[in-house]
Enzyme design. Structure first.
Site, PDB file in Angstrom:
ATOM      1  N   ASP A 189       0.835  -1.202   0.000  1.00  0.00           N
ATOM      2  CA  ASP A 189       0.000   0.000   0.000  1.00  0.00           C
ATOM      3  C   ASP A 189       0.870   1.252   0.000  1.00  0.00           C
ATOM      4  O   ASP A 189       2.053   1.218   0.333  1.00  0.00           O
ATOM      5  CB  ASP A 189      -0.921   0.017   1.219  1.00  0.00           C
ATOM      6  N   GLU A 190       0.260   2.372  -0.392  1.00  0.00           N
ATOM      7  CA  GLU A 190       0.871   3.695  -0.291  1.00  0.00           C
ATOM      8  C   GLU A 190       2.291   3.733  -0.875  1.00  0.00           C
ATOM      9  O   GLU A 190       3.213   4.287  -0.286  1.00  0.00           O
ATOM     10  CB  GLU A 190       0.875   4.152   1.176  1.00  0.00           C
ATOM     11  N   VAL A 191       2.445   3.131  -2.034  1.00  0.00           N
ATOM     12  CA  VAL A 191       3.747   3.125  -2.708  1.00  0.00           C
ATOM     13  C   VAL A 191       3.880   4.420  -3.506  1.00  0.00           C
ATOM     14  O   VAL A 191       3.342   4.549  -4.603  1.00  0.00           O
ATOM     15  CB  VAL A 191       3.896   1.899  -3.627  1.00  0.00           C
TER      16      VAL A 191
END
Length: 370
Positions: A189-191
């Protein structure tokens, strides 16, 4: 003729049992996955955590436990990456045993690709193997602030580094073995850092393809031992078109990976501030999906109701992919347990309040309606 006085009572009990069984089956049909996601506990809170599983998760009919382990395990394959005081194999076996007792599927998580740093701290993977860093030119500040000139939220490893998977797959295999797991959660997530212009391997490459290739590489590795890959779904949503922004969706064009990844991957679709209904989008893309709330009880209840309605109205094909819900906890296990057991005050909008409300709603759907 002699009558059996116990027969009416027996009939009533049988009817109650059958209705209860019907309610259980109905609830399981509406919520095939009834999950709980939390960081693995420290050794000091292990017994309290096991008690929580035994008494609280079991009584609420939770059937899936995602444990965010990361480096909180005494790895034999990669001992250099383990945290000091990490869980031992015997500690993990205690968790596995109580989950087996209640039919709870345990899925360990190690953050892959993104979340290789947090605030002003570099995670163990990039600390020990700095050559894996996608953005070595971005330095971790002594005092972290957002926003910042580097756009630094969390570091990522370079998915094209020739040695990175040899290291991370050793950890993945070991942690799945010790948890006796048939699935693994890779986070992802949230890359924000992917395909960086200064990376000698990734520069100029399509960010969606880079993300999808990493998902598929992990999924293919897990499939060798018949294990399923789970990931968070935010990088597969278009933050611009949906208006969901850079956190709950992608603003760096990874969203097109939704059409490129293995359809056997389970998507954990999280929305915390609003009960956005994106689960159907993933189902329509051919992906199984579960909806994940955090700390707002009203949102969690609304998401549960949306899921029930979606499953009732969906075609059999889409219905089979709308797999249920999972409560997420983003504090440490110790902090959550203190809040849950009343050692510290919990607000109306807290993780423990959301957990209680969500599973009250889920289990309400298990009761047969008059």
């Amino acid at each position: 003729m002699k009558t059996n006085a116990t027969q009416p009572r027996f009939s009533v009990l049988l009817l109650m049992f059958l209705l209860g069984s019907f309610g259980m089956v109905k609830g399981q049909e509406l919520f095939p996955v009834r999950g709980f996601c939390i960081a693995a506990p420290g050794t000091a809170q292990l017994s309290t955590f096991i008690r929580f599983i035994d008494e609280e998760l079991a009584s609420r009919k939770v059937n899936t436990l995602v444990l965010r382990v990361d480096f909180n395990y005494q790895f034999k394959s990669r001992s250099e990456l383990s945290e000091i005081g990490a869980l031992s194999k015997k500690d993990v076996q205690k968790i596995v045993e109580v989950c087996k007792k209640h039919g709870i599927r345990v899925i360990p998580q190690i953050n892959l690709l993104g979340h290789q740093s947090w605030a002003n701290k570099t995670g163990n993977l990039l600390k020990i193997y700095p050559e894996f860093d996608e953005t070595p030119h971005v330095k971790i500040p002594e005092k972290y602030e957002w926003p910042n000139a580097d756009g630094l939220y969390c570091k990522s490893y370079c998915p094209l580094h020739p040695d990175v998977h040899k290291v991370v797959f050793a950890m993945v295999d070991e942690i799945c073995d010790v948890f006796e797991a048939d699935a693994f959660h890779a986070g992802m997530d949230e890359v924000f850092y992917i395909g960086d212009d200064k990376c000698p391997r990734c520069s100029g490459r399509d960010k969606a393809e880079l993300f999808a290739n990493e998902v598929n590489k992990i999924s293919n590795h897990l499939s060798l031992k018949k294990r399923q890959l789970w990931i968070w779904g935010d990088r597969l949503l278009d933050g611009k078109v949906t208006g969901l922004g850079a956190w709950e969706a992608s603003m760096n064009n990874t969203h097109r990976a939704v059409d490129l990844i293995d359809k056997g991957v389970m998507i954990c679709d999280w929305h915390y501030e609003r009960p956005d209904q994106t689960a159907v989008y993933f189902a329509m893309k051919g992906l199984s999906v579960i909806t994940c709330p955090w700390r707002k009880p009203d949102n969690a209840v609304a998401q549960a109701k949306d899921l029930v309605n979606s499953r009732k109205q969906a075609t059999p094909e889409l219905k089979s992919r709308l797999q249920g819900m999972m409560q997420t906890v983003w504090s440490g296990a110790d902090s959550f347990l203190d809040e849950f057991y009343g050692k510290k005050v919990a607000s109306a909008e807290s993780v423990s309040a959301c957990f209680r409300a969500l599973f009250a709603e889920i289990n309400n759907n298990q009761m047969p309606k008059p």
